[in-house]
Design an enzyme around this catalytic site. Structure first.
Site, short mmCIF file in Angstrom:
data_model
loop_
_atom_site.label_atom_id
_atom_site.label_comp_id
_atom_site.label_asym_id
_atom_site.label_seq_id
_atom_site.Cartn_x
_atom_site.Cartn_y
_atom_site.Cartn_z
N ASN A 110 1.00 -1.31 0.07
CA ASN A 110 -0.33 -0.07 0.02
C ASN A 110 0.90 1.35 0.01
O ASN A 110 1.99 1.26 0.47
CB ASN A 110 -0.99 0.08 1.20
CG ASN A 110 -1.74 1.21 1.32
OD1 ASN A 110 -2.47 1.72 0.22
ND2 ASN A 110 -1.87 1.56 2.42
N HIS A 112 0.71 5.18 1.48
CA HIS A 112 -0.27 6.05 2.35
C HIS A 112 0.33 7.44 2.37
O HIS A 112 1.62 7.80 2.73
CB HIS A 112 -0.29 5.33 3.67
CG HIS A 112 -0.91 6.16 4.80
ND1 HIS A 112 -2.59 6.23 4.66
CD2 HIS A 112 -0.91 7.27 5.86
CE1 HIS A 112 -3.01 7.00 5.43
NE2 HIS A 112 -2.03 7.38 6.22
N SER A 139 4.45 7.01 2.48
CA SER A 139 5.13 5.71 2.74
C SER A 139 4.36 4.52 2.10
O SER A 139 3.32 4.58 1.91
CB SER A 139 4.61 5.79 4.51
OG SER A 139 4.91 6.62 5.08
N ASP A 148 -3.00 0.76 8.06
CA ASP A 148 -1.68 1.73 7.80
C ASP A 148 -0.57 1.24 8.91
O ASP A 148 0.17 2.00 9.00
CB ASP A 148 -2.14 2.94 7.78
CG ASP A 148 -2.96 3.28 6.79
OD1 ASP A 148 -3.20 2.87 5.60
OD2 ASP A 148 -4.02 4.23 7.14
C1 GAR Z 1 -2.91 8.56 -3.11
O1 GAR Z 1 -2.43 9.85 -2.61
C2 GAR Z 1 -2.79 7.87 -1.89
O2 GAR Z 1 -1.60 7.91 -1.23
C3 GAR Z 1 -4.04 7.98 -1.16
O3 GAR Z 1 -4.82 7.99 -2.01
C4 GAR Z 1 -4.33 8.89 -3.17
C5 GAR Z 1 -5.15 8.23 -4.42
O4 GAR Z 1 -4.62 9.02 -5.54
N1 GAR Z 1 -4.12 6.66 -0.36
C6 GAR Z 1 -4.67 6.60 0.72
O5 GAR Z 1 -4.97 7.64 1.17
C7 GAR Z 1 -4.85 5.17 1.30
N2 GAR Z 1 -5.08 5.27 2.74
P1 GAR Z 1 -4.69 8.40 -6.96
O6 GAR Z 1 -6.10 7.80 -7.15
O7 GAR Z 1 -4.54 9.51 -7.94
O8 GAR Z 1 -3.44 7.37 -7.09
#
Ligand code: GAR
Length: 214
Positions: A110, A112, A139, A148
């Site tokens: 994942n 985060h 991370s 997480d």
């Molecule tokens: C990303 O910034 C990722 O880090 C976050 O969602 C976004 C997705 O963006 N993930 C989380 O918050 C997971 N807990 P994207 O759809 O443009 O890749």
């Protein structure tokens, strides 16, 4: 894992991290066969990106299932059916059922948007700003049943600037995500990085602290 491995991606949103992974593969920086992109949202931009790249897609609606476990068990069964060996969460915004995810521990990664263990969960950029932190980041970690909370692999750091907004900070953190995520998935695909009984093994050595991106 085969070489190159079969990779499935789960995403709920825009899909910029998926796009970064596909771009890295195009550049020859990541070996891997993307066999499926799945989502809990039929409208997710990530699914359109996958379609454009001729990758099979799957959209399942959590509301059609009696509970979280039933949804996750069906989702993971379909991911297994796709032949996926490595599961990449790229903005997948659902909490996973502990029992359903167990068979994937060590094979699920994942990203985060925080310097874990700080700010698990949602609204990480806002929380970092409200806390008056001087830096923030992203991370990459192995997924375990703890939200997480799995072993950390690689982090990027971003300074928080005077007058920063949630949106501005999020955009700068995301730009680093697009660098570090392909790097980690590439290392996994090359067999350099692996799960070793709850710890991270890189090039044959246990990683005691997460790597940092240059
Ligand atoms: C990303 O910034 C990722 O880090 C976050 O969602 C976004 C997705 O963006 N993930 C989380 O918050 C997971 N807990 P994207 O759809 O443009 O890749």
């Amino acid at each position: 894992m085969s070489s190159p491995p079969r990779i499935a991606v789960l995403a709920s949103g825009r899909g910029s991290n998926l796009a970064a992974l596909l771009a890295a593969r195009e550049r020859g920086e990541l070996s891997g066969d993307f066999v499926l992109v799945g989502s809990d949202k039929a409208s997710a931009g990530a699914l359109r990106i996958a379609e454009a790249a001729n990758i099979p897609t799957l959209a399942l609606d959590p509301r059609s299932y009696p509970d979280r476990r039933a949804f996750d068990l069906d989702l993971f069964a379909r991911l297994a059916d796709s032949g996926a060996e490595l599961l990449v969460l790229a903005g997948y915004m659902r909490i996973l059922d502990a029992q359903a995810l167990t068979p994937w521990i060590g094979r699920m990664i994942n990203i985060h948007p925080s310097l874990l263990p700080k700010y698990r969960g949602l609204h990480t950029h806002r929380r970092a700003l409200e806390a008056g932190d001087s830096e923030h980041g992203a991370s990459v970690h192995f997924v375990t049943a703890e939200l997480d909370g799995g072993p950390l692999v690689l982090q990027s750091r971003v300074p928080i600037l005077p007058g920063d907004t949630e949106e501005g900070l999020a955009a700068r953190v995301q730009a680093t995500e697009h660098i570090i995520y392909p790097k980690v998935i590439g290392m996994m695909a090359d067999g350099r990085l692996a799960w070793d009984e709850g710890r991270v093994r890189l090039d044959g050595k246990i990683l005691d602290t997460p790597m940092e991106s240059e």
